[in-house]
Design a protein around this motif. Structure first.
Motif, PDB file in Angstrom:
ATOM      1  N   THR A 174       0.950  -2.068   0.141  1.00 51.19           N
ATOM      2  CA  THR A 174      -0.032  -0.445  -0.159  1.00 51.19           C
ATOM      3  C   THR A 174       1.214   0.763  -0.170  1.00 51.19           C
ATOM      4  OG1 THR A 174      -1.710  -1.147   1.040  1.00 51.19           O
ATOM      5  CG2 THR A 174      -1.695   1.407   1.516  1.00 51.19           C
ATOM      6  N   GLN A 175       2.291   1.016   0.565  1.00 55.00           N
ATOM      7  CA  GLN A 175       2.702   2.533   0.541  1.00 55.00           C
ATOM      8  C   GLN A 175       3.658   2.721  -0.644  1.00 55.00           C
ATOM      9  OE1 GLN A 175       5.393   1.758   4.288  1.00 55.00           O
ATOM     10  NE2 GLN A 175       4.328   1.968   6.135  1.00 55.00           N
ATOM     11  N   ALA A 176       3.656   1.881  -1.100  1.00 53.31           N
ATOM     12  CA  ALA A 176       4.450   1.941  -2.276  1.00 53.31           C
ATOM     13  C   ALA A 176       3.658   1.850  -3.599  1.00 53.31           C
ATOM     14  CB  ALA A 176       5.267  -0.056  -2.911  1.00 53.31           C
ATOM     15  N   ALA A 177       2.243   1.435  -3.728  1.00 55.64           N
ATOM     16  CA  ALA A 177       1.244   2.052  -4.466  1.00 55.64           C
ATOM     17  C   ALA A 177       0.542   3.676  -3.758  1.00 55.64           C
ATOM     18  CB  ALA A 177      -0.036   1.233  -4.355  1.00 55.64           C
ATOM     19  N   THR A 178       1.485   4.010  -3.435  1.00 51.82           N
ATOM     20  CA  THR A 178       0.440   5.502  -2.419  1.00 51.82           C
ATOM     21  C   THR A 178       1.995   6.375  -3.035  1.00 51.82           C
ATOM     22  OG1 THR A 178      -0.508   4.404  -0.736  1.00 51.82           O
ATOM     23  CG2 THR A 178       0.075   7.044  -0.869  1.00 51.82           C
ATOM     24  N   LYS A 179       2.861   5.535  -2.639  1.00 47.93           N
ATOM     25  CA  LYS A 179       3.408   6.306  -3.402  1.00 47.93           C
ATOM     26  C   LYS A 179       3.922   6.861  -4.776  1.00 47.93           C
ATOM     27  CE  LYS A 179       8.797   6.740  -2.994  1.00 47.93           C
ATOM     28  NZ  LYS A 179      10.603   5.867  -1.784  1.00 47.93           N
ATOM     29  N   GLU A 180       3.933   5.705  -5.225  1.00 44.10           N
ATOM     30  CA  GLU A 180       3.659   5.805  -6.897  1.00 44.10           C
ATOM     31  C   GLU A 180       2.846   6.574  -7.310  1.00 44.10           C
ATOM     32  OE1 GLU A 180       3.617   2.271 -10.502  1.00 44.10           O
ATOM     33  OE2 GLU A 180       3.489   1.477  -8.800  1.00 44.10           O
ATOM     34  N   GLU A 181       1.164   6.280  -6.766  1.00 44.02           N
ATOM     35  CA  GLU A 181       0.840   7.008  -6.974  1.00 44.02           C
ATOM     36  C   GLU A 181       1.321   8.786  -6.518  1.00 44.02           C
ATOM     37  OE1 GLU A 181      -4.203   7.851  -6.135  1.00 44.02           O
ATOM     38  OE2 GLU A 181      -3.160   6.543  -5.098  1.00 44.02           O
ATOM     39  N   ASN A 182       1.414   9.192  -6.059  1.00 50.18           N
ATOM     40  CA  ASN A 182       1.526   9.987  -5.369  1.00 50.18           C
ATOM     41  C   ASN A 182       2.842  10.921  -6.784  1.00 50.18           C
ATOM     42  OD1 ASN A 182       0.119  10.121  -3.011  1.00 50.18           O
ATOM     43  ND2 ASN A 182       2.263   9.898  -1.768  1.00 50.18           N
ATOM     44  N   THR A 183       3.448  10.069  -6.748  1.00 49.02           N
ATOM     45  CA  THR A 183       4.816  10.418  -8.314  1.00 49.02           C
ATOM     46  C   THR A 183       4.032  10.298  -9.504  1.00 49.02           C
ATOM     47  OG1 THR A 183       5.984   9.540  -6.368  1.00 49.02           O
ATOM     48  CG2 THR A 183       6.701   9.703  -8.785  1.00 49.02           C
ATOM     49  N   GLU A 184       3.564   9.699  -9.843  1.00 42.33           N
ATOM     50  CA  GLU A 184       2.985   9.966 -10.821  1.00 42.33           C
ATOM     51  C   GLU A 184       2.027  11.674 -11.026  1.00 42.33           C
ATOM     52  OE1 GLU A 184      -0.108   6.342 -12.236  1.00 42.33           O
ATOM     53  OE2 GLU A 184       1.552   4.478 -11.694  1.00 42.33           O
ATOM     54  N   LYS A 185       1.316  11.324 -10.070  1.00 44.43           N
ATOM     55  CA  LYS A 185       0.092  12.881  -9.414  1.00 44.43           C
ATOM     56  C   LYS A 185       1.199  13.997  -9.953  1.00 44.43           C
ATOM     57  CE  LYS A 185      -3.812  10.949  -6.741  1.00 44.43           C
ATOM     58  NZ  LYS A 185      -4.026  11.300  -5.031  1.00 44.43           N
ATOM     59  N   THR A 186       2.558  13.861  -9.591  1.00 41.32           N
ATOM     60  CA  THR A 186       3.204  14.886  -8.926  1.00 41.32           C
ATOM     61  C   THR A 186       3.594  14.852 -10.925  1.00 41.32           C
ATOM     62  OG1 THR A 186       3.717  14.219  -6.836  1.00 41.32           O
ATOM     63  CG2 THR A 186       5.575  16.090  -7.996  1.00 41.32           C
ATOM     64  N   ASP A 187       3.741  13.971 -10.849  1.00 40.78           N
ATOM     65  CA  ASP A 187       4.046  13.731 -12.971  1.00 40.78           C
ATOM     66  C   ASP A 187       3.114  14.664 -13.744  1.00 40.78           C
ATOM     67  OD1 ASP A 187       6.771  13.195 -11.996  1.00 40.78           O
ATOM     68  OD2 ASP A 187       6.360  10.624 -12.660  1.00 40.78           O
TER      69      ASP A 187
END
Length: 323
Positions: free
Chosen positions: A264-277
């Motif tokens: 979940t943390q990894a997915a959240t981090k990835e999602e946050n990264t995608e959102k930022t990108d």
């Protein structure tokens, strides 16, 4: 002396055997020490006598200690005293010491107070024991009754011929009679059986049965305890296994939760990264569109301005022609 006693006992035994050959010789024995140990009055008196003897010993020890101190003091002061004074003090010390030794002999000598009082204490008990033996021997027709406590030459004695408990009961009964104050107590003491008749054969059989019963009960109790111990061990083992299973389940569950949390943390981090990108990309895209729009608007404005200029020039030309 011992050989003489053995000879006399053997001779008496042979004479008795020849005299009573038809009916058989009845022999028994007692243990005076055992009897005395179980007579409360005697034990109390002995305790008092021992306390008195300890008191005398302490007195003698204290006085001898004083004599030793006087001798040491004289030894330390000899250099300061004249020969006459030394002799006089040594004579006084010797006199006091002899007095203490006389006192010790008076208390603990062969004819001293302790010996006399112990003899006075023993005599009534011995008389009671002897009277009980006489009565028992007469009523039961015993030919010989020996005392195991003394050097009688008895090398082996079967318990079934031991009359010590019966003599002890006789002494107790006599003591109750003497201590009885009311008529009811005297009647009860009088009715009390002096020496109960004992069937030794029946007693031996009963003893053997009791021993076998005790052995069976002991074996049963031992087996029962072994079963209980085994059951308890199995119960503890099962409980240990159950506890281990619970612990393993908890560990597995916790491992899953940890893995899930990591995912979940990894997915959240990835999602946050995608959102930022995405935000950055959208920002960049929005800026280009604005530039295009600005260029288009600029071109439209320029075109509108040229169109107005052309119209103005046409109008001016038209006006010129008209003039």
């Amino acid at each position: 002396m011992k050989n003489k006693v053995l000879f006399l006992l053997t001779l008496a035994f042979m004479i008795g055997l020849s005299m009573h050959a038809q009916r058989g010789v009845r022999i028994a024995y007692i243990d005076t020490e055992y009897i005395l140990e179980n007579v409360p009055e005697y034990q109390e008196a002995i305790a008092q006598l021992n306390a008195k003897a300890d008191k005398w010993k302490n007195e003698i020890s204290t006085k001898l200690g004083t004599i030793d101190q006087k001798r040491k003091a004289l030894s330390n002061e000899k250099a300061l005293l004249t020969k006459e004074l030394i002799d006089e003090r040594e004579e006084d010390i010797t006199f006091e010491e002899n007095e203490i030794l006389d006192y010790q002999q008076k208390r603990f000598g062969p004819n001293g107070d302790l010996f006399i009082q112990r003899k006075q204490l023993m005599q009534p008990i011995q008389d009671q024991i002897f009277a009980a033996i006489q009565e028992l021997a007469s009523s039961r027709k015993y030919d010989f009754i020996f005392d195991k406590s003394f050097d009688s030459g008895i090398l082996f004695s079967a318990k079934q011929f031991d009359l010590s408990d019966q003599i002890l009961r006789s002494i107790t009964r006599t003591s109750k009679r003497k201590q009885a104050k009311t008529k009811a107590e005297r009647r009860a003491a009088k009715k009390e059986e002096l020496v109960p008749e004992i069937n030794y054969e029946l007693e031996a059989r009963q003893k053997a049965l009791d021993e076998k019963k005790a052995e069976r009960e002991s074996a049963f109790e031992k087996r029962r305890q072994e079963i209980l111990d085994a059951r308890e061990a199995k119960k503890k083992e099962a409980e240990a296994r159950r506890q281990k299973i619970i612990e393993d389940r908890e560990k597995a569950k916790q491992a899953k939760i940890d893995a899930r949390n990591k995912t979940t943390q990894a997915a959240t981090k990835e999602e946050n990264t995608e959102k930022t990108d995405t935000a950055k990309t959208e920002g960049e895209t929005k800026t280009k569109a604005q530039l295009v729009e600005e260029n288009r608007q600029k071109k439209l404005k320029e075109r509108e301005a040229r169109k107005k200029q052309i119209l103005q020039d046409r109008q001016k030309a038209k006006d010129s022609l008209n003039n």
